[in-house]
Write an enzyme that holds these catalytic residues in place. Structure first.
Site, mmCIF file in Angstrom:
data_model
loop_
_atom_site.group_PDB
_atom_site.id
_atom_site.type_symbol
_atom_site.label_atom_id
_atom_site.label_comp_id
_atom_site.label_asym_id
_atom_site.label_seq_id
_atom_site.Cartn_x
_atom_site.Cartn_y
_atom_site.Cartn_z
ATOM 1 N N ASP A 1 19.083 -36.741 30.632
ATOM 2 C CA ASP A 1 19.234 -37.442 31.901
ATOM 3 C C ASP A 1 20.704 -37.684 32.208
ATOM 4 O O ASP A 1 21.581 -37.498 31.363
ATOM 5 C CB ASP A 1 18.470 -38.770 31.818
ATOM 6 N N TYR B 1 17.322 -37.757 18.349
ATOM 7 C CA TYR B 1 18.176 -38.544 19.230
ATOM 8 C C TYR B 1 18.754 -39.734 18.469
ATOM 9 O O TYR B 1 18.166 -40.210 17.492
ATOM 10 C CB TYR B 1 17.372 -39.088 20.419
#
Length: 264
Positions: free
Chosen positions: A52, A110
């Protein structure tokens, strides 16, 4: 035609995400322009996932098919001379014709970083979420364990998710504290839109005492986004690594289990 796999790192601060968008600067657009400049080809690269806006990457992967005669080992250096300073190609290697950086991925990791100092670190402020009030890290560590395994993560994804189902597998999730920096590492076969950020926002509520560690499981089983906490800020999130099978990876790192689409 050759199929080339590429590992890329980027500072997402000034990007509107990885994937091309109608408006705004994207990592994909910059890379495709560099390839055009280098080989003269109009190529659409295939990313392992869509980070994003504001999210960073240390180990994003993409692949592309090319008719160019440029040696594979020269692509990284050649592209880096044509890319902006906030994108760096780390490696390029030949992959099988059927390789698809998203569909072939096995595991993705992540990291989300919190700055727990009284005052923010000015040099790390673009990569950490500053939370100056005390957090119960032990409770957060206990809470995140409830998410390990294969579950329906509807509660921990955006209501704007377009996926046909929200079942994903989290292989491991844990916290590491380095001084005043608190890192959440989470590895899975794929991540839904905003999934890591919603998990982190909910874990912050656990750390603040607004929720109990076992509430993470209750929220998971409820399958309602409204049960979970806020979506944490994007700038503290980094895609660390994408893993593939031995014959597809740049290094001989064998990973098990399949990966699903990554929309974080």
């Amino acid at each position: 035609m050759r199929n080339i796999g590429v590992k890329v790192s980027y500072d997402g601060t000034n990007f509107n995400g990885f994937q091309s968008q109608p408006y705004g600067r994207t990592v994909q657009d910059e890379i495709e322009k560099a390839i055009k400049h280098l080989s003269g080809e109009n190529i659409v690269i295939i990313g392992s996932g869509r980070t994003d806006a504001g999210v960073h990457a240390m180990g994003q992967v993409f692949n592309f098919h090319t008719a160019s005669t440029i040696p594979t080992e020269r692509w990284a250096i050649a592209l880096n001379t044509r890319l902006p300073k906030d994108i760096v190609i780390l490696d390029a290697w030949d992959v099988p014709e059927a390789f698809h950086s998203r569909r072939s991925a096995k595991r993705k990791t992540y990291r989300y970083t919190i700055d727990m100092a009284k005052f923010p670190d000015v040099f790390a402020r673009a990569y950490r979420f500053h939370h100056p009030t005390k957090l119960n890290v032990e409770a957060m560590s206990e809470g995140v364990k409830h998410l390990i395994g294969t579950h329906d993560f509807t509660s921990y994804t955006s209501i704007h998710s377009t996926k046909p189902h929200h079942i994903r597998t989290v292989y491991e999730a844990y916290f590491v504290q380095e001084g005043q920096a608190l890192h959440l590492y989470i590895t899975g076969n794929g991540f839904l839109y905003n999934m890591v950020r919603v998990i982190m926002g909910t874990l912050l509520w656990v750390g603040q005492g607004k929720l109990k560690p076992e509430d993470m499981k209750r929220i998971l089983e409820g399958k309602l986004r409204s049960l979970a906490g806020p979506t944490a800020m994007p700038h503290a999130l980094t895609l660390m690594d994408v893993e593939y099978s031995e014959d597809e990876a740049p290094a001989a790192e064998v990973a098990e289990n399949g990966a699903d689409d990554d929309d974080e």
